[in-house]
Design a protein around this motif. Sequence first.
Motif, PDB file in Angstrom:
ATOM      1  N   PHE A   1       1.421   7.757  -7.623  1.00  0.00           N
ATOM      2  CA  PHE A   1       0.988   7.135  -6.551  1.00  0.00           C
ATOM      3  C   PHE A   1      -0.221   6.274  -6.885  1.00  0.00           C
TER       4      PHE A   1
ATOM      5  N   GLU B   1       6.710   8.483   3.910  1.00  0.00           N
ATOM      6  CA  GLU B   1       6.543   7.435   2.658  1.00  0.00           C
ATOM      7  C   GLU B   1       7.994   6.987   2.229  1.00  0.00           C
TER       8      GLU B   1
ATOM      9  N   THR C   1       8.594   8.437  -4.013  1.00  0.00           N
ATOM     10  CA  THR C   1       8.636   8.783  -2.593  1.00  0.00           C
ATOM     11  C   THR C   1       9.769   9.892  -2.429  1.00  0.00           C
TER      12      THR C   1
ATOM     13  N   VAL D   1       8.619   2.544   1.962  1.00  0.00           N
ATOM     14  CA  VAL D   1       9.362   1.627   0.545  1.00  0.00           C
ATOM     15  C   VAL D   1      10.413   1.355   1.209  1.00  0.00           C
TER      16      VAL D   1
ATOM     17  N   ARG E   1       1.344   3.058  -7.876  1.00  0.00           N
ATOM     18  CA  ARG E   1       2.069   2.345  -6.971  1.00  0.00           C
ATOM     19  C   ARG E   1       3.741   2.465  -7.310  1.00  0.00           C
ATOM     20  N   GLN E   2       4.060   3.530  -7.877  1.00  0.00           N
ATOM     21  CA  GLN E   2       5.554   3.600  -8.271  1.00  0.00           C
ATOM     22  C   GLN E   2       6.344   4.133  -6.970  1.00  0.00           C
ATOM     23  N   ARG E   3       7.149   3.378  -6.349  1.00  0.00           N
ATOM     24  CA  ARG E   3       7.523   3.519  -5.268  1.00  0.00           C
ATOM     25  C   ARG E   3       8.886   4.395  -5.199  1.00  0.00           C
ATOM     26  N   TRP E   4       9.548   4.769  -6.394  1.00  0.00           N
ATOM     27  CA  TRP E   4      10.249   5.750  -6.375  1.00  0.00           C
ATOM     28  C   TRP E   4      10.022   7.063  -6.343  1.00  0.00           C
TER      29      TRP E   4
ATOM     30  N   THR F   1      11.649  -1.292  -7.862  1.00  0.00           N
ATOM     31  CA  THR F   1      10.803  -1.366  -6.709  1.00  0.00           C
ATOM     32  C   THR F   1      11.163  -1.729  -5.275  1.00  0.00           C
ATOM     33  N   LYS F   2      11.992  -2.672  -5.456  1.00  0.00           N
ATOM     34  CA  LYS F   2      12.526  -3.480  -4.009  1.00  0.00           C
ATOM     35  C   LYS F   2      13.715  -2.987  -3.773  1.00  0.00           C
TER      36      LYS F   2
END
Length: 459
Positions: A102, A441, A110, A445, A105-108, A10-11
């Motif tokens: 979404f 989006e 996007t 991230v 909150r799964q950032r991948w 996620t980072k």
Amino acid sequence: MILHRDDDPTKRPVLVESGDFHEVTQIISAPTETKFNLTWGILLLLSGSLLCLMLGLFGYLFWEGTGVWGVNVPVAWGWAIVNFVWWIGIGHAGTLISAILFLFRQRWRTAINRFSEAMTIFAVMCAGVFPAFHVGRVWVVYYIFPLPNQMSAWPNTRSPLFWDVFAVSTYFTVSVLFWYMGLIPDLATLRDRSVSKIRQMAYGIFALGWRGSARHWQNYERAYLILAAISTPLVLSVHSIVSFDFAVSKVPGWHTTIFPPYFVAGAVFSGFALVSTLLIIAREVFGLKQVVRLHHLDNMNKFMLLTGSLVGYAYAMELFIAWYSGSIYERFAFYHRALGDYWWAYASMVTCNVVIPQLFWFKKIRHSIPITFIITIFINIGMWFERFVIVITLHADFLPSSWGYYKPTWVDIWTYVGTFGLFGTFFLLFLKFLPQLAIAEVKGVMPEANPHHAHTAHH
């Protein structure tokens, strides 16, 4: 250059070599701003030809009647309903990726959500044409809606076919709103980058006066969250209701409570497969390798492994319950599916949906783009065979005297091929004139969006 090496996915920075916001905008906007792409042009010509073929065949069907299809008693549904269920299933990945991921909150997501949302809308359009013409008298198809009429011919509200109308139309409406809501900031970006007055006006109209103010973002995020919350139950409800077309009947092999969860898992499975197939092609053609990275495809492969295993479990449970129930009709239906006239379809279904996806247990295969591409194609072939096997159960009903071997006609086959033209034409126009990925989006991230991470990355 970003040197961030945090193992937490996620980072991870979205870009491989650059973390510059301007470059993200350049990469994603480039396909909409370039004059002409030869590959895109050839594909559009091919898709347009198939679309014309489909329209011609539906015109022929309208003139001659549904007898030009292979449907007959006892197989009264045939390819049309197989294709309807298959296309509806394809449309499930978009809402799942966009709404549910979404909310978690799964950032991948996007890098792939815009793509999958567009695919959902066009797949549902392809699905909708089949029931409309399958009714035979397409000029009175408005009877399915509860409209006042002088003949008092009201729809049967206890029929799952009637529920389908509302489930699919609601799903389509919410999916379009959700997709459009996410597009608004990006349409404003394209408006501001446009050098042509016509482009500025076109993008400006649909951007709804977006200026990127704090108030605009606040309203946007609230509306997006509400639509995501509405969309989430639709993922479960739509294909559950489609499965009721079969499950509430008294036909052996159909009348089973496992259908709703099994159909939902299969829909997500096939939807993710087609998103991967299209994403891999677009990644190569439009140069999106910096934004759509290997770990995005890896995560999607893991989803396919999970849902494929659930589908395999459902197949095993169907067979077990058919044996355990003690019903000779139920037992015969599944025995005949696996070993009867259509054994080849059942074998194709199990091989493509259960056996081949197990290769995704291996990291090297999940990270191999050519192998992933091939496996996703096999998955969608397998999911089509699954729907075919279910529908074709009708060919051996309670009266052996009426048994027959169902065969599609050339009209069936080319109508199905033609729907790829409908899907491909709209999808290619989307790729050319709208941002394929969510610019705002993707930036959100990136490490640069968080001052703390940006400082760590450049340290």
